[in-house]
Scaffold this active site. Structure first.
Site, short mmCIF file in Angstrom:
data_model
loop_
_atom_site.label_atom_id
_atom_site.label_comp_id
_atom_site.label_asym_id
_atom_site.label_seq_id
_atom_site.Cartn_x
_atom_site.Cartn_y
_atom_site.Cartn_z
N GLU A 46 0.84 -1.20 0.00
CA GLU A 46 0.00 0.00 0.00
C GLU A 46 0.88 1.25 0.00
O GLU A 46 1.84 1.37 0.77
CB GLU A 46 -0.88 -0.04 1.25
CG GLU A 46 -1.83 1.12 1.42
CD GLU A 46 -2.68 0.97 2.67
OE1 GLU A 46 -3.65 1.75 2.81
OE2 GLU A 46 -2.38 0.10 3.52
N LYS A 115 -9.05 2.45 -2.47
CA LYS A 115 -9.38 1.77 -1.22
C LYS A 115 -10.81 2.07 -0.83
O LYS A 115 -11.26 3.22 -0.92
CB LYS A 115 -8.41 2.23 -0.13
CG LYS A 115 -8.48 1.48 1.19
CD LYS A 115 -7.32 1.91 2.10
CE LYS A 115 -7.28 1.14 3.39
NZ LYS A 115 -6.09 1.49 4.20
N CYS A 171 -5.58 -3.20 2.21
CA CYS A 171 -5.42 -3.24 3.67
C CYS A 171 -6.73 -3.38 4.44
O CYS A 171 -7.28 -4.47 4.54
CB CYS A 171 -4.64 -2.02 4.12
SG CYS A 171 -3.90 -2.23 5.77
#
Length: 638
Positions: A46, A115, A171
């Site tokens: 990330e 994300k 994540c």
């Protein structure tokens, strides 16, 4: 031919916080190394271009611009690489900053995935800088002169490799109640990537690993996870650099944590296996969401090596770790005893009849019966164990069978079948000097007749001893040892039978009983239907006739469990048994397995009841339904 294997890599490059030029150079160098290792897709952590721990610097236009320059440099300097690169970076779109994964191939940006879930609790406060992309669908953006699909609704599908479709989450997405990868899998993604920056606290890495393994299992997918390394800022947190590649609940490879150097792990994941799992699992197709995904097409180059880069277990039914194997043996033994116990309780019958040969299968079955009686509080004298020496019975197996029955404190019979068989040869006009299938089967059926008749006489159940491997090969006499009233070993493959008896010798029984079990383990596998040699030793060894059981169990596992094509099974077996069996031997025994498996289905179509103990069962009422007259021709082209 790649047989559905795709080589994937998870990379953790060295970095400097907020130094995009340095980080970009490291990403490019690591991507080149992945390419040299044959990786077809490589994922970076990330925000790898900037580093994850930039804090309020993310709001600086200078860093945002440097990240774009870094992306441009990656595009230019990896243009000649054949692998797909997935890199994390911040991206400013319409005055909103997104935490993104850019998918790159040969200088082209295939798509950008933002994300979805932005953590803003405990040590995380990403909402200070980033917006959620959860509502971004059906959008395109202009970036570095390219018009690029943008959104959380993107899947990437190979045009030239059947079943290969991958999705990306970032994540925190994984840590939510229903991760985006679940929807991605339901819409066709067999390969999932997670670009992460997960800090280390005590015990977190075990939980993280278990979560990744479970998600790969629930999604029937391969899952590639890579997280920021130890070079991130340590102002308040420490990052360990945790990379894992999992496949359907199994961890294939893992990085070393807390390394200041770069980390690169790679292995081949089996996409065909994922497709097979989904084909069988009818629940998987029962979608509970109407999520729509755009699919971005790409061409993936074939791997440059024929060798499969992953551990291939030569004994898939037998755990290599001793503690795991012992737990597995205990679980199987419990399933067998519970199955038989329920049958006895239901019928109200307290007597069992079993034939004891001195071999592994009948030994295991007798141990199961004895422990079942102990569980039910029944007298072991109600177990009627019969040894029936014939033309091929050796002194060693006869003595082992008699000693085992004595030690089990069961009611014991010794009935010699030779005279009865000779009378039967006379009745049917068979020359007893001709050692053909008639000679062998007369003995097997005479033994079964004795067992059935004694069971009728005493009001008992005949307990079958044949195992899963014998059922697969048809290595049993139809209406002979093929038949019983309850078959406790029918779900246990031969390679595992050996370890179950070994486990019983080591942990369940002691002293004399353990000693005789070890003696049985040292005896060659044989039906003992042909006369012994001049020295009284076993002449007829099963594995000399049908082939090594460890090979057949390997073939059985991959053929039935995953529907693998024979050429793939052959390639895997050659690698798994490298140095033990030649390639010619593997192919020869594989063809023998396939011919026997197809031709002997009629025996499996009328099996007695017996418990399923593992992932494979050949019961016609359960896992395996196959026509007895199926043609094997298409499977013999290895």
């Amino acid at each position: 031919m790649n047989f559905g294997f795709i080589r994937v890599a998870a990379a953790i490059p060295r970095l400097k916080v907020a130094n995009c030029q340095y980080n970009t150079a490291e990403i490019i160098e690591t991507a080149k190394q992945a390419h040299l290792q044959g990786a077809q897709i490589v994922a970076f952590p990330e925000l790898a271009i900037t580093s994850y721990t930039c804090g309020d610097l993310f709001l600086q236009r200078a860093l945002q611009n440097e990240a774009l320059i870094g992306l441009k440099t990656i595009l230019e300097q990896t243009r000649t690489l054949e692998c797909i690169i997935i890199a994390g970076m911040p991206l400013l779109i319409n005055s909103r900053l997104y935490n993104c994964a850019a998918v790159i191939k040969a200088g082209i940006i295939l798509g950008v995935v933002p994300k979805s879930f932005i953590p803003n609790y405990s040590e995380f406060y990403e909402a200070r800088w980033f917006c959620s992309g959860i509502d971004k669908q059906n959008e395109t953006i202009k970036i570095l002169g390219q018009t690029v699909p943008f959104g959380t609704d993107l899947l990437f599908e190979a045009e030239n490799i059947s079943g290969l479709c991958f999705g990306i989450e970032i994540c925190e997405d994984l840590w939510t109640a229903i991760p985006p990868s679940s929807y991605q899998a339901l819409n066709g993604a067999t390969l999932l990537f997670n670009l992460s920056a997960s800090n280390e606290i005590v015990g977190k890495h075990e939980y993280r690993e278990s979560m990744i393994r479970m998600q790969s299992a629930k999604c029937a997918a391969a899952y590639v996870y890579t997280s920021s390394g130890a070079n991130e800022s340590t102002t308040d947190l420490v990052f360990g650099g945790h990379a894992l590649i999992c496949e359907y609940g199994s961890l294939l490879v893992e990085s070393e944590r807390f390394s200041f150097g770069e980390q690169l792990i790679a292995c081949d994941v089996d996409i065909e296996r994922m497709v097979s799992e989904r084909l069988k699992n009818s629940s998987f197709t029962q979608r509970t969401t109407d999520c729509k995904f755009r699919k971005v097409a790409f061409i993936l180059e074939e791997p440059k090596t024929d060798r499969i880069q992953r551990h291939i277990d030569a004994h898939p039914f037998v755990p290599s770790d001793l503690s795991v194997r012992n737990k597995r043996c205990n679980e199987i033994f419990s399933i067998q005893t519970s199955g038989l116990g329920k049958r006895l309780k239901h019928t109200g019958i307290e007597k069992c009849v079993i034939g004891i040969s001195g071999g592994l299968d009948s030994t295991l079955a007798l141990l199961v019966i004895a422990k079942t009686y102990d569980r039910l509080g029944l007298d072991r004298k109600n177990i009627h164990a019969i040894t029936m020496p014939g033309f091929g019975t050796s002194d060693n197996t006869l003595n082992n069978s008699l000693e085992l029955m004595r030690l089990m404190e069961v009611t014991t019979y010794q009935i010699d079948i030779k005279e009865a068989c000779m009378k039967h040869f006379e009745d049917i006009g068979h020359d007893p000097s001709v050692y053909d299938v008639t000679y062998e089967n007369v003995q097997a059926r005479e033994r079964t007749q004795i067992l059935m008749d004694i069971a009728n006489k005493i009001g008992g159940l005949v307990i079958g001893t044949g195992d899963l491997s014998e059922l697969a090969l048809g290595w049993c006499t139809y209406n002979g040892d093929h038949m019983s009233m309850y078959a406790v070993n029918s779900g246990v493959p031969k390679t595992l039978v050996k370890y179950l008896v070994q486990w019983a010798a080591d942990y369940v029984f002691q002293d004399e009983t353990s000693k005789v079990l070890l003696s049985i383990l040292d005896t060659p596998i044989s039906p003992e239907l042909l006369p012994t040699d001049d020295a009284g030793q076993i002449r007829q060894k099963t594995e000399d006739i049908v082939g090594p059981y460890e090979l057949h169990d390997f073939f059985l596992y991959h053929f039935v469990r995953y529907g693998a094509q024979p050429s793939k099974i052959s390639a895997m077996a050659k690698q798994a048994f490298e140095g033990k069996y030649s390639g010619e031997a593997v192919e020869s025994w594989l063809k023998a397995f396939l011919r026997r498996f197809f031709s002997q289905q009629f025996k499996r179509s009328c099996l007695p009841d017996g418990p399923k103990v593992g992932s494979i069962s050949l019961s016609p009422r359960g896992d395996w339904r196959m026509p007895s007259d199926g043609d094997v021709s298409a499977w013999l082209n290895i």
